[in-house]
Each structure stands twice: as C-alpha cells, then as structure tokens.
Write a protein that holds these residues in place. Sequence first.
Motif, mmCIF file in Angstrom:
data_model
loop_
_atom_site.group_PDB
_atom_site.id
_atom_site.type_symbol
_atom_site.label_atom_id
_atom_site.label_comp_id
_atom_site.label_asym_id
_atom_site.label_seq_id
_atom_site.Cartn_x
_atom_site.Cartn_y
_atom_site.Cartn_z
ATOM 1 N N LEU A 1 -10.264 -4.537 10.794
ATOM 2 C CA LEU A 1 -9.390 -3.590 10.118
ATOM 3 C C LEU A 1 -8.359 -4.398 9.345
ATOM 4 C CD1 LEU A 1 -8.565 -0.632 9.660
ATOM 5 C CD2 LEU A 1 -7.116 -0.817 11.666
ATOM 6 N N CYS B 1 1.630 5.173 1.345
ATOM 7 C CA CYS B 1 1.619 5.736 2.698
ATOM 8 C C CYS B 1 0.264 6.311 3.095
ATOM 9 C CB CYS B 1 2.712 6.805 2.832
ATOM 10 S SG CYS B 1 4.371 6.106 2.802
ATOM 11 N N GLU B 2 -0.510 6.790 2.133
ATOM 12 C CA GLU B 2 -1.815 7.371 2.452
ATOM 13 C C GLU B 2 -2.974 6.421 2.162
ATOM 14 O OE1 GLU B 2 -2.301 11.328 0.963
ATOM 15 O OE2 GLU B 2 -0.359 11.961 1.720
ATOM 16 N N ASP B 3 -2.690 5.186 1.744
ATOM 17 C CA ASP B 3 -3.747 4.197 1.533
ATOM 18 C C ASP B 3 -4.174 3.645 2.884
ATOM 19 O OD1 ASP B 3 -3.436 4.543 -1.168
ATOM 20 O OD2 ASP B 3 -2.172 2.775 -1.436
ATOM 21 N N TYR B 4 -5.469 3.520 3.078
ATOM 22 C CA TYR B 4 -5.960 3.002 4.345
ATOM 23 C C TYR B 4 -6.692 1.684 4.119
ATOM 24 C CZ TYR B 4 -10.386 4.898 2.722
ATOM 25 O OH TYR B 4 -11.502 5.166 1.983
ATOM 26 N N ARG B 5 -6.820 0.942 5.202
ATOM 27 C CA ARG B 5 -7.552 -0.312 5.163
ATOM 28 C C ARG B 5 -9.023 -0.030 5.452
ATOM 29 N NH1 ARG B 5 -3.166 -2.989 8.892
ATOM 30 N NH2 ARG B 5 -1.692 -3.655 7.326
ATOM 31 N N CYS B 6 -9.890 -0.792 4.844
ATOM 32 C CA CYS B 6 -11.315 -0.667 5.101
ATOM 33 C C CYS B 6 -11.592 -1.098 6.541
ATOM 34 C CB CYS B 6 -12.098 -1.540 4.121
ATOM 35 S SG CYS B 6 -13.872 -1.335 4.260
ATOM 36 N N ARG C 1 0.843 -1.205 0.000
ATOM 37 C CA ARG C 1 0.000 0.000 0.000
ATOM 38 C C ARG C 1 0.871 1.245 0.000
ATOM 39 N NH1 ARG C 1 -2.889 0.435 4.960
ATOM 40 N NH2 ARG C 1 -1.346 -0.950 5.846
#
Length: 88
Positions: free
Chosen positions: A53, A29-34, A27
């Motif tokens: 998470l 650095c700014e990608d987040y997990r649902c 991922r």
Amino acid sequence: MASVVLSEAEKIYIVHGVQEDLRVDGRGCEDYRCAEVETDVVSNTSGSARVKLGHTDILVGVKAEMGTPKLEKPDEGYLEFFVDWLVY
C-alpha cells in the motif's frame, strides 16, 4: 486503545489540510494509494499474504498445528498458532 496527544498547532494543521483538500504527501483527501494483495507467498506456512500500500510492504505468514491433549485435560484438544510478520 492508545490515545494520541496533539498540540494546538498540529490540530490546526490537520483541520486546514482537510479544508484545503490536501495531505502532507500532496494527495487530495479522497485520493487513495494503489493496493496490491498476494496470497500463498511463503511456501512453508499454513497461510501467508503480502500487501503493498503505497510505500508500505507487509508480509505475514501463519502456521497452525494440531496439538495433542494435555494430560490433565485428555478430552480437550487445542490449536497452536505461530504468527510472524514484517513491515518494510
């Protein structure tokens, strides 16, 4: 708070990952997990929640009961809390 000791190689690896906008799992650095949150999932508790998470799944249940005052402190009540948690 516990401190984490990193080797120089680990520090360089982390810094380069930030500079290249990459994480170990691919991922950015700014990608987040649902994230998913459910409440009141355990019926025999005063409150409960389940949080998912990424591949982490956490279930927490809390029970609270009113306690009777202790003999040596008859004018003071207290609360007892029982907490169970699981991480999958």
